[in-house]
Enzyme design. Sequence first.
Site, PDB file in Angstrom:
ATOM      1  N   CYS A  66      14.326 -19.454 -21.709  1.00  8.50           N
ATOM      2  CA  CYS A  66      13.059 -19.238 -21.003  1.00  8.50           C
ATOM      3  C   CYS A  66      13.322 -18.768 -19.588  1.00  8.50           C
ATOM      4  O   CYS A  66      14.033 -19.418 -18.822  1.00  8.50           O
ATOM      5  CB  CYS A  66      12.247 -20.529 -20.992  1.00  8.50           C
ATOM      6  N   PHE A  67      12.731 -17.642 -19.214  1.00  3.37           N
ATOM      7  CA  PHE A  67      13.086 -17.049 -17.920  1.00  3.37           C
ATOM      8  C   PHE A  67      12.484 -17.772 -16.719  1.00  3.37           C
ATOM      9  O   PHE A  67      12.883 -17.530 -15.591  1.00  3.37           O
ATOM     10  CB  PHE A  67      12.786 -15.561 -17.858  1.00  3.37           C
TER      11      PHE A  67
END
Length: 214
Positions: A66-67
């Site tokens: 997840c960025f």
Amino acid sequence: MKKGVFALAVVGIGVLASIFGCAVTSATTDPSGAKVGTNPGRIFQSGPVKLKPAEGNQLAAFSGGCFWGTEDVFRQIPGVVATAVGYSGGHTSNPTYEDVCSHTTGHAETVLVEYNPAKVSYKKLLAVFWENHDPTTVNRQGPDVGSNYRSAIWTFSETQAEVARQSLNAEQKKLTHEIVTEIKPAEPFWVAEDYHQQYDEKHGTHFCPINHGS
């Protein structure tokens, strides 16, 4: 993480943070006190294939799940000038978050980093990357499953590629399981929707990094 669970996720993260001791603060500067920008490589002026960092700076790009949390980690590193989140490694143009989460575009959630090599080395950025995700899980980081969560290093020169390969080999010696991280030349970086940018800073949270691989 889907849009529909945003509010619940924010509340849930706060609860988990209080339980497991993760810091819950906002951050708009790196520890040296320098303001960290939001337009690496002049992406918002230049577009995905004409990235141009400021004179003396360089670019790096990493996919580590997840960025939101990945970007937040890099924004704490002295020498990082600017970051943005987006999508790399796919086969379609202008993908949306919904497109990427459908697992049909081939994109990975990616953080684009502009940094000053006089203040932080590419080798150091790689060390941060390894430490803050599990590079031994295929298309997965913790509860997030799918090719968009794969581990990848996107290189902007052959020198970066060689340093990345050396770093991977050194990291592998520390681990029991095989590293599955891709090392590939940087591909067009499509900027993610605004609500994803600097998500942790906007919401006053620091996402806990995934446990390091073993």
